[in-house]
Design a protein around this motif. Structure first.
Motif: not given
Length: 159
Positions: A120-121, A133-135, A47-49, A140-145
């Motif tokens: 940033l989303l 820590k669970d976000d 969804t976020i992607k 525009d350059k990377e993604e993560g948790r």
């Protein structure tokens, strides 16, 4: 056997039956709730992607990312790109009629783009609290948790 001994025996039989049943119910509840939460997490990442792809598509059409920190403005910007269905799980209508984008747990996404050159989303994740820590987050350059990076001077940096 006297009356008191029979009553004690009945109580013991009840305990031998009730305690394992309660234990089974408790363990089953834990595993089911854990499974449901994990399935929401697996569904939240795409969804976020998808939203991030919509933001990038907006940028390719307009030359900049949507410049806002307000969720309802982000929705209006992306609705022309993604075409949300009215019954979509990603969209919630507020009391004032504005539509906002929400994650799998019903928490509004946090979106930041101060100058349109970066974005940033963030999804608050299962605990529904931002900056934990669970976000889930995408820039525009990377993604993560985990804790999301901050946008400073057009670059993403970990806080």
């Amino acid at each position: 056997m006297n009356k008191k001994a029979r009553e004690n025996q009945k109580k013991r039989k009840f305990c031998y039956i009730a305690i394992p049943i309660l234990g089974f119910i408790t363990i089953s509840y834990y595993w089911i709730s854990t499974y449901l939460n994990l399935s929401r997490i697996k569904r939240s990442v795409p969804t976020i992607k998808v939203l991030a792809l919509g933001i990038v598509s907006y940028q390719s059409r307009n030359g900049h990312y949507p410049i806002t920190t307000r969720n309802e403005i982000l929705f209006k910007s992306l609705d022309t790109v993604i075409k949300f269905k009215s019954n979509s799980q990603k969209v919630r209508e507020e009391n004032d009629g504005d539509k906002i984008l929400v994650d799998r747990w019903g928490t509004p996404f946090k979106y930041i783009s101060e100058d349109g050159s970066t974005f940033l989303l963030i999804s608050a994740g299962p605990d529904k609290i931002f900056n934990t820590k669970d976000d889930f987050w995408v820039t525009d350059k990377e993604e993560g948790r985990g804790k999301a990076p901050s946008l400073r001077e057009g670059k993403t940096q970990k806080e």
